[in-house]
Design an enzyme around this catalytic site. Structure first.
Site, PDB file in Angstrom:
ATOM      1  N   HIS A 240       0.812  -1.213   0.000  1.00 46.43           N
ATOM      2  CA  HIS A 240       0.000   0.000   0.000  1.00 46.43           C
ATOM      3  C   HIS A 240       0.850   1.270   0.000  1.00 46.43           C
ATOM      4  O   HIS A 240       0.328   2.368  -0.031  1.00 46.43           O
ATOM      5  CB  HIS A 240      -0.962  -0.023   1.188  1.00 46.43           C
ATOM      6  CG  HIS A 240      -1.976  -1.117   1.075  1.00 46.43           C
ATOM      7  ND1 HIS A 240      -3.047  -1.223   1.912  1.00 46.43           N
ATOM      8  CD2 HIS A 240      -2.084  -2.154   0.200  1.00 46.43           C
ATOM      9  CE1 HIS A 240      -3.771  -2.286   1.564  1.00 46.43           C
ATOM     10  NE2 HIS A 240      -3.197  -2.863   0.531  1.00 46.43           N
ATOM     11  N   ASP A 241       2.154   1.110   0.083  1.00 42.70           N
ATOM     12  CA  ASP A 241       3.058   2.234  -0.134  1.00 42.70           C
ATOM     13  C   ASP A 241       3.267   2.441  -1.637  1.00 42.70           C
ATOM     14  O   ASP A 241       3.361   3.567  -2.101  1.00 42.70           O
ATOM     15  CB  ASP A 241       4.408   1.967   0.559  1.00 42.70           C
ATOM     16  CG  ASP A 241       5.320   3.194   0.610  1.00 42.70           C
ATOM     17  OD1 ASP A 241       5.245   4.029  -0.314  1.00 42.70           O
ATOM     18  OD2 ASP A 241       6.130   3.306   1.549  1.00 42.70           O
ATOM     19  N   THR A 305       2.591   6.926  -5.273  1.00 44.47           N
ATOM     20  CA  THR A 305       3.991   7.064  -5.638  1.00 44.47           C
ATOM     21  C   THR A 305       4.598   5.668  -5.615  1.00 44.47           C
ATOM     22  O   THR A 305       4.380   4.898  -4.688  1.00 44.47           O
ATOM     23  CB  THR A 305       4.748   7.954  -4.633  1.00 44.47           C
ATOM     24  OG1 THR A 305       4.726   7.329  -3.344  1.00 44.47           O
ATOM     25  CG2 THR A 305       4.115   9.326  -4.533  1.00 44.47           C
ATOM     26  N   TYR A 307       7.624   4.880  -5.298  1.00 41.51           N
ATOM     27  CA  TYR A 307       8.753   4.799  -4.367  1.00 41.51           C
ATOM     28  C   TYR A 307       8.295   4.317  -3.010  1.00 41.51           C
ATOM     29  O   TYR A 307       7.154   4.555  -2.609  1.00 41.51           O
ATOM     30  CB  TYR A 307       9.391   6.189  -4.194  1.00 41.51           C
ATOM     31  CG  TYR A 307       9.854   6.787  -5.480  1.00 41.51           C
ATOM     32  CD1 TYR A 307      10.981   6.289  -6.128  1.00 41.51           C
ATOM     33  CD2 TYR A 307       9.158   7.827  -6.062  1.00 41.51           C
ATOM     34  CE1 TYR A 307      11.400   6.824  -7.333  1.00 41.51           C
ATOM     35  CE2 TYR A 307       9.566   8.377  -7.261  1.00 41.51           C
ATOM     36  CZ  TYR A 307      10.687   7.872  -7.897  1.00 41.51           C
ATOM     37  OH  TYR A 307      11.091   8.394  -9.085  1.00 41.51           O
ATOM     38  N   ASP A 309       8.224   5.438   0.023  1.00 44.05           N
ATOM     39  CA  ASP A 309       8.431   6.755   0.614  1.00 44.05           C
ATOM     40  C   ASP A 309       7.412   7.055   1.708  1.00 44.05           C
ATOM     41  O   ASP A 309       7.201   8.205   2.077  1.00 44.05           O
ATOM     42  CB  ASP A 309       8.344   7.838  -0.476  1.00 44.05           C
ATOM     43  CG  ASP A 309       7.006   7.779  -1.209  1.00 44.05           C
ATOM     44  OD1 ASP A 309       6.199   6.890  -0.893  1.00 44.05           O
ATOM     45  OD2 ASP A 309       6.770   8.616  -2.092  1.00 44.05           O
ATOM     46  N   HIS A 468      -1.081 -12.917  -0.240  1.00 39.24           N
ATOM     47  CA  HIS A 468      -2.432 -13.362   0.101  1.00 39.24           C
ATOM     48  C   HIS A 468      -2.427 -14.792   0.625  1.00 39.24           C
ATOM     49  O   HIS A 468      -3.331 -15.198   1.340  1.00 39.24           O
ATOM     50  CB  HIS A 468      -3.350 -13.240  -1.117  1.00 39.24           C
ATOM     51  CG  HIS A 468      -3.611 -11.820  -1.511  1.00 39.24           C
ATOM     52  ND1 HIS A 468      -4.073 -11.443  -2.745  1.00 39.24           N
ATOM     53  CD2 HIS A 468      -3.460 -10.659  -0.814  1.00 39.24           C
ATOM     54  CE1 HIS A 468      -4.206 -10.123  -2.797  1.00 39.24           C
ATOM     55  NE2 HIS A 468      -3.835  -9.620  -1.640  1.00 39.24           N
TER      56      HIS A 468
HETATM   57  C1  HEM Z   1      -5.925  -9.610   5.243  1.00 42.23           C
HETATM   58  C2  HEM Z   1      -5.060  -9.284   4.361  1.00 42.23           C
HETATM   59  C3  HEM Z   1      -5.360  -8.821   2.936  1.00 42.23           C
HETATM   60  C4  HEM Z   1      -6.540  -8.547   2.325  1.00 42.23           C
HETATM   61  C5  HEM Z   1      -7.937  -8.632   2.917  1.00 42.23           C
HETATM   62  C6  HEM Z   1      -6.235  -8.143   0.970  1.00 42.23           C
HETATM   63  C7  HEM Z   1      -7.192  -7.795   0.024  1.00 42.23           C
HETATM   64  C8  HEM Z   1      -6.892  -7.353  -1.239  1.00 42.23           C
HETATM   65  C9  HEM Z   1      -7.870  -6.950  -2.217  1.00 42.23           C
HETATM   66  C10 HEM Z   1      -9.371  -7.004  -2.033  1.00 42.23           C
HETATM   67  C11 HEM Z   1      -7.203  -6.538  -3.307  1.00 42.23           C
HETATM   68  C12 HEM Z   1      -7.809  -6.044  -4.618  1.00 42.23           C
HETATM   69  C13 HEM Z   1      -7.944  -7.185  -5.562  1.00 42.23           C
HETATM   70  C14 HEM Z   1      -8.418  -6.773  -6.928  1.00 42.23           C
HETATM   71  O1  HEM Z   1      -9.550  -6.296  -7.036  1.00 42.23           O
HETATM   72  O2  HEM Z   1      -7.669  -6.940  -7.897  1.00 42.23           O
HETATM   73  C15 HEM Z   1      -5.803  -6.662  -3.037  1.00 42.23           C
HETATM   74  C16 HEM Z   1      -4.808  -6.298  -3.902  1.00 42.23           C
HETATM   75  C17 HEM Z   1      -3.456  -6.439  -3.633  1.00 42.23           C
HETATM   76  N1  HEM Z   1      -2.902  -7.046  -2.548  1.00 42.23           N
HETATM   77 FE1  HEM Z   1      -3.894  -7.646  -0.899  1.00 42.23          FE
HETATM   78  N2  HEM Z   1      -4.885  -8.185   0.791  1.00 42.23           N
HETATM   79  C18 HEM Z   1      -4.308  -8.597   1.961  1.00 42.23           C
HETATM   80  C19 HEM Z   1      -2.978  -8.789   2.188  1.00 42.23           C
HETATM   81  C20 HEM Z   1      -1.970  -8.598   1.271  1.00 42.23           C
HETATM   82  C21 HEM Z   1      -0.595  -8.932   1.472  1.00 42.23           C
HETATM   83  C22 HEM Z   1      -0.034  -9.591   2.728  1.00 42.23           C
HETATM   84  C23 HEM Z   1       0.076  -8.564   0.341  1.00 42.23           C
HETATM   85  C24 HEM Z   1       1.545  -8.673  -0.030  1.00 42.23           C
HETATM   86  C25 HEM Z   1       2.481  -9.185   0.690  1.00 42.23           C
HETATM   87  C26 HEM Z   1      -0.899  -7.992  -0.563  1.00 42.23           C
HETATM   88  C27 HEM Z   1      -0.611  -7.482  -1.808  1.00 42.23           C
HETATM   89  C28 HEM Z   1      -1.538  -6.980  -2.680  1.00 42.23           C
HETATM   90  C29 HEM Z   1      -1.196  -6.315  -3.909  1.00 42.23           C
HETATM   91  C30 HEM Z   1       0.198  -6.036  -4.466  1.00 42.23           C
HETATM   92  C31 HEM Z   1      -2.413  -5.960  -4.503  1.00 42.23           C
HETATM   93  C32 HEM Z   1      -2.600  -5.151  -5.776  1.00 42.23           C
HETATM   94  C33 HEM Z   1      -2.832  -3.716  -5.393  1.00 42.23           C
HETATM   95  C34 HEM Z   1      -3.235  -2.840  -6.534  1.00 42.23           C
HETATM   96  O3  HEM Z   1      -2.561  -2.874  -7.581  1.00 42.23           O
HETATM   97  O4  HEM Z   1      -4.208  -2.096  -6.387  1.00 42.23           O
HETATM   98  N3  HEM Z   1      -2.132  -8.044   0.030  1.00 42.23           N
HETATM   99  N4  HEM Z   1      -5.642  -7.178  -1.775  1.00 42.23           N
HETATM  100 CA   LIG Z   2       4.960   5.303  -2.267  1.00 42.65          CA
END
Ligand code: HEM
Ligand SMILES: [Ca+2]
Length: 666
Positions: A240-241, A305, A307, A309, A468
């Site tokens: 989320h950074d 961003t 980065y 940051d 995930h």
């Molecule tokens: C309880 C924990 C978590 C929940 C409920 C959650 C939920 C979600 C949801 C709902 C999405 C959007 C999916 C979509 O519509 O494409 C998402 C995206 C994502 N998640 Fe998670 N997540 C969790 C933990 C994590 C963890 C631990 C990581 C990485 C180590 C992660 C990495 C990401 C990434 C990189 C995206 C794409 C973000 C984007 O491009 O907008 N998430 N997650």
């Molecule tokens: Ca950033």
């Protein structure tokens, strides 16, 4: 009779404009529809809408241009023989070239045509100016690289990985085409069915079916013996950074009225599904963008961003940052009880009278308590440091204290991420192999001004979602004695801020203690039912996260797993049998069997499905994707030696602290 180029471009952009107004009519701005609150959470911000409108126009116009240019190309596009959009693009480019004397690359390089194009399509370029002497990062990430001020900036298109081996004989022409495209964008051509915009769905199994067969945890999934729950939580915080890919509209794509809504790409649920009764799972497409002022294909936006940051704490625009600052003593805003300020426009559930949604630099802060807890940790750390710096340097004004503190906190986040998190994810050997180790002397300067640090599409849409798999089925408090727990099932905690806010935040330390002590789930192909069946449970409706991940990859036109193997320098696969030449390696037989049942062709495996099921071996694609992130740390302007958190149970007073006296200014 052939139209003149001028007329053609005119017609096509007119058509694009018509399509855009169609789209706008269908998806009225701000219309109140009743879907899940978190669908809204990812709905694009105002800043993305200009990009989005220009993109829709460009995409529609490009499509029309291609059809007008050569009708037959469209037919070839939908045939199955053409597996890779790279070939597809090459084919259409060649055909257009020979048949009409006109092709995309020509269009992209022809000044006269581009001028017409630019006058008809509303293209946005970076218009800000950079202050070379500014010692601090900008809020929106611009001007980090003075030669390319937009690199890593919020609200810019995501990049794509470069398949270096396109230089070889077979793809030479394609490579040339890529080169002539624009020096700033290197991409592996998208696997869109029409080569531009339409996600591939031919032949491919339903993502929910894949999830049922491949990701269903029926007891095989286990806790990771060496990773704390904070490993998972930090991964989410870090994600989320650097990336938020907005969606294009607020719609329920399972409603009949949205059957042909271009914003929709719902997931088909098998009739005999063990959990879902509806055969449709909502899925809204990501907001489109195109790159540069040339005809092209669909890309996706990053609203943050790129980065590392601390933008999840500070925001990704000046406006967001200002809204979160106290403007006194360099501090961030917080409540009387030291929690995040309330966000009245937030979309959390507010199940209890005193619950409020939280305001932070990233809009997803309320998704789960582990995330909100880490946000609070960083906000408090900022204010702790700001208070000290303000004492050490009396003469500093609010701005100076704020920016210096922000610099230190961002460096801490980078340090934890590269010194502890990443080695925990990929292991010490891979750290060394990919030259990611931090220097023991506390000073690294791997800055490469030619490296574009923007987030890669496949990294966000697939690779970094490996986390995930680590998500645990519960959230919890662990009390002082390190023995008593209080557990809450995860499905009750999505978008619920109560664990954080009850008793005016008194239990936040117990939440963080739990994260630092309990275990994360293993990184494997199993996903707990709390996110595989019960994600965002509300009014009996819920969703499947790994299934969404797969659909997201298709939405973004990600090439298949096989294409990424090639990109990673691994063997291409064209057979299921791992012992055959070009057989599917790196997967257990048990997994291969399931994949084979699902996919008609081994070359069609989705990236997320192929990568998360790999055996844990050195050289796996996931690792290579992570490597690219080095660019983020490379670009930090500062290099303070910051050594912070230690593992293990030691009194807080024994932990080494940052020596802020080093910041004393005489
Ligand atoms: C309880 C924990 C978590 C929940 C409920 C959650 C939920 C979600 C949801 C709902 C999405 C959007 C999916 C979509 O519509 O494409 C998402 C995206 C994502 N998640 Fe998670 N997540 C969790 C933990 C994590 C963890 C631990 C990581 C990485 C180590 C992660 C990495 C990401 C990434 C990189 C995206 C794409 C973000 C984007 O491009 O907008 N998430 N997650
Ligand atoms: Ca950033």
């Amino acid at each position: 009779r052939r139209k003149t180029h001028k007329q053609l471009v005119k017609d096509c952009t007119e058509y694009g404009k018509e399509q855009l107004s169609h789209f706008k009519k269908k998806n009225q701005e701000g219309e109140d529809i009743h879907t899940h609150s978190f669908d809204e959470l990812r709905w694009r911000k105002q800043e993305s809408s200009e990009l989005e409108y220009a993109a829709i126009l460009t995409l529609e116009a490009t499509k029309k241009l291609k059809t007008e240019g050569h009708k037959e190309t469209q037919n070839r596009v939908s045939t199955r023989e053409i597996k890779y959009a790279a070939i597809l693009t090459l084919e259409s480019t060649q055909k257009l070239k020979t048949d009409t004397g006109m092709c995309l690359s020509e269009l992209q390089n022809d000044p006269e045509l581009l001028e017409i194009w630019t006058s008809l399509v509303d293209c946005r370029n970076f218009t800000g100016t950079c202050d070379e002497n500014d010692p601090y990062r900008s809020a929106d990430g611009s001007c980090n690289n003075l030669d390319y001020p937009e690199w890593g900036k919020s609200f810019t298109p995501q990049e794509r990985f470069v398949p270096a081996h396109y230089e070889d004989g077979m793809y030479t022409q394609f490579f040339e085409w890529v080169k002539s495209f624009t020096p700033r964008t290197n991409f592996l051509s998208s696997h869109y069915e029409d080569g531009i915009d339409y996600p591939r769905d031919y032949d491919l199994p339903s993502p929910r079916l894949i999830s049922n067969k491949l990701f269903n945890d029926t007891g095989e999934g286990s806790y990771d013996k060496r990773k704390t729950a904070e490993m998972m939580a930090w991964g989410q915080l870090l994600a989320h950074d650097f990336v938020l890919t907005p969606t294009i509209a607020k719609v329920d794509c399972c409603e009949q009225a949205n059957e042909d809504n271009p914003a929709c790409f719902p997931i088909e649920v098998p009739e005999d599904d063990a959990h879902f009764t509806s055969t449709c799972m909502n899925f809204v497409r990501s907001s489109p963008a195109t790159v540069g002022c040339v005809p092209g294909h669909r890309e996706q936006v990053n609203e943050l961003t790129a980065y590392i940051d601390g933008s999840m704490l500070y925001g990704s625009t000046k406006k967001e940052m200002d809204g979160l600052r106290e403007f006194s003593g360099g501090r961030m805003r917080c409540t009387d009880t030291n929690l995040l300020p309330a966000n009245p426009a937030g979309m959390c559930l507010k199940l209890n009278p005193n619950d409020v949604c939280q305001a932070a630099g990233d809009s997803r802060v309320d998704v789960v308590p582990n995330l909100g807890g880490n946000h609070i940790l960083l906000m408090r750390e900022h204010n702790r440091i700001a208070d000290e710096l303000a004492v050490i340097n009396h003469h500093w004004d609010d701005e100076r204290v704020f920016q210096e503190t922000r610099k230190i906190v961002a460096a801490m986040i980078q340090h934890i991420s590269y010194n502890e998190y990443l080695p925990g994810v990929i292991g010490p050997d891979a750290m060394t192999y990919y030259d990611l180790d931090l220097s023991p002397w506390g000073h690294d300067d791997p800055y490469d001004p030619d490296f574009n640090p923007s987030i890669r599409n496949a990294f966000a849409a697939a690779a970094f979602r490996f986390g995930h798999s680590q998500v645990m089925p519960e959230q919890a408090y662990l009390f002082h004695d390190y023995v008593s727990f209080e557990h809450y099932p995860l499905e009750k905690e999505f978008m619920n801020t109560h664990m954080i806010q009850k008793q005016e935040g008194k239990k936040v330390p117990a939440l963080m203690r739990w994260l630092s002590y309990d275990k994360a789930m293993d990184t494997d192909r199993f996903f707990v039912k709390e996110i595989r069946d019960l994600l965002f449970l509300k009014n009996g409706k819920s969703s499947d996260l790994p299934a969404i991940n797969i659909q997201r990859g298709r939405d973004h036109g990600l090439p298949s797993y096989n294409a990424f193997r090639e990109h990673c320098g691994l063997s291409t696969v064209s057979h299921w049998n791992p012992n055959a030449d070009e057989g599917l390696e790196d997967h257990r037989w048990s997994v291969t069997r399931i994949l084979k049942d699902l996919y008609q062709n081994v070359e069609d495996i989705d990236l997320f499905a192929g990568a998360i099921t790999e055996n844990k071996v050195h050289g796996a694609c996931l690792i290579d994707n992570l490597k690219l992130e080095k660019g983020s740390v490379a670009v930090n302007k500062e290099n303070e030696a910051i050594k912070a958190i230690l593992n293990g149970l030691v009194p807080c007073s024994d932990l080494p602290d940052v020596n802020l006296q080093l910041w004393r200014e005489h």
